[in-house]
Design an enzyme around this catalytic site. Structure first.
Site, PDB file in Angstrom:
ATOM      1  N   CYS A   1      33.646  22.514  42.988  1.00 22.04           N
ATOM      2  CA  CYS A   1      33.255  22.699  44.389  1.00 22.04           C
ATOM      3  C   CYS A   1      33.046  24.180  44.710  1.00 22.04           C
ATOM      4  O   CYS A   1      32.094  24.781  44.242  1.00 22.04           O
ATOM      5  CB  CYS A   1      34.274  22.026  45.325  1.00 22.04           C
ATOM      6  SG  CYS A   1      33.597  21.748  46.981  1.00 22.04           S
TER       7      CYS A   1
ATOM      8  N   HIS B   1      34.534  16.652  43.494  1.00 25.13           N
ATOM      9  CA  HIS B   1      35.958  16.887  43.228  1.00 25.13           C
ATOM     10  C   HIS B   1      36.474  15.886  42.193  1.00 25.13           C
ATOM     11  O   HIS B   1      37.095  14.877  42.554  1.00 25.13           O
ATOM     12  CB  HIS B   1      36.771  16.774  44.524  1.00 25.13           C
ATOM     13  CG  HIS B   1      36.707  18.002  45.372  1.00 25.13           C
ATOM     14  ND1 HIS B   1      37.503  19.112  45.144  1.00 25.13           N
ATOM     15  CD2 HIS B   1      35.916  18.314  46.424  1.00 25.13           C
ATOM     16  CE1 HIS B   1      37.223  20.045  46.039  1.00 25.13           C
ATOM     17  NE2 HIS B   1      36.261  19.590  46.826  1.00 25.13           N
TER      18      HIS B   1
ATOM     19  N   GLU C   1      38.987  16.003  40.324  1.00 27.72           N
ATOM     20  CA  GLU C   1      40.463  15.891  40.314  1.00 27.72           C
ATOM     21  C   GLU C   1      40.951  14.790  41.255  1.00 27.72           C
ATOM     22  O   GLU C   1      42.073  14.300  41.093  1.00 27.72           O
ATOM     23  CB  GLU C   1      41.112  17.243  40.662  1.00 27.72           C
ATOM     24  CG  GLU C   1      41.157  17.620  42.133  1.00 27.72           C
ATOM     25  CD  GLU C   1      39.827  18.089  42.707  1.00 27.72           C
ATOM     26  OE1 GLU C   1      38.811  18.094  41.989  1.00 27.72           O
ATOM     27  OE2 GLU C   1      39.802  18.454  43.911  1.00 27.72           O
TER      28      GLU C   1
END
Ligand code: MN
Length: 242
Positions: free
Chosen positions: A110, A213, A215
């Site tokens: 990001c 994202h 994660e």
């Protein structure tokens, strides 16, 4: 076997009237669950210290967060652009340049993708809704919802890592890459033309940048984002045994 160490960048924010270092736990968990040891790097008063930090790690994760100060790419601030965090910008730009110099495995997420582009000489779209009104809704609040398609260039390092040339990603960003820095290529794009993934033209430096994202998506049924962290972990492990 040597366990690889990975530097994870963080921000600082005032909470209960005290400035504190902070990073989302999701990054720490995603890295640790792939067998890497996370070490958090705060915004530094002395950016030159990044060389000492990178001496001790086998990889770098550049995390999401505030908008990069537009002065870093020669632009005046748009009214929607966040207040700058100059210590964080200075620290992360120094990290990118030092990681490039050492070809240290780097996963840029990001804001991290945007920092890499700016550090290497590119520019950003400061606010997609006002500057690219025809673009998709990229600034979703649901962090683990797969909301838009991303087309990934066949044969790219990113496609190899994800194991796919079309994925559906989450999206929590109001800025994006405008002009790509020299040496970078866009290897992923959404249907409105917004750049969602970058890597190097020359393959010497393992650096993958994604605008979404991953994660937040390692627990979903689709394995793309787990694979991305596994590819990063493999690059770090290769580094650690040197
Ligand atoms: Mn997006």
């Amino acid at each position: 076997m040597t366990t690889p160490f990975v530097a994870i960048t963080a921000t600082s924010r005032v909470h209960d009237a005290i400035e504190r270092v902070r990073v989302n736990q999701a990054y720490v968990q995603a890295v640790e669950s792939r067998g890497l040891v996370p070490l958090v790097v705060p915004p530094l008063a002395e950016p030159a210290h990044v060389a000492r930090i990178l001496d001790r790690v086998d990889g770098l994760v550049l995390t999401g967060g505030e908008d990069v100060n537009p002065a870093r790419y020669g632009a005046a601030p748009h009214e929607q652009t966040h207040p700058p965090h100059d210590r964080r910008d200075a620290t992360e730009i120094a990290l990118v340049l030092e990681a490039e110099r050492r070809a240290l495995p780097t996963l840029a997420i990001c804001r991290g993708l945007q920092v890499v582009n700016v550090a290497l000489g590119g520019t950003l779209v400061q606010d997609l809704p006002s500057e690219r009104p025809a673009s998709l809704a990229h600034d979703g609040a649901e962090r683990d919802a797969r909301v838009h398609e991303v087309r990934v260039r066949d044969g790219s390092r990113l496609a190899h890592a994800l194991g796919a040339t079309c994925v559906v990603a989450n999206s929590s960003h109001h800025q994006a890459i405008d002009r790509l820095a020299p040496g970078l290529v866009a290897t992923a794009v959404s249907s409105d033309g917004v750049i969602e993934g970058i890597e190097l033209e020359a393959p010497g430096w393992w650096m993958l940048g994604v605008q979404w994202h991953p994660e937040e998506l390692v627990g979903t049924p689709e394995d793309w984002d787990r694979r991305l962290f596994e590819a990063f972990a493999a690059a770090c492990a290769q580094r650690a045994v040197r």
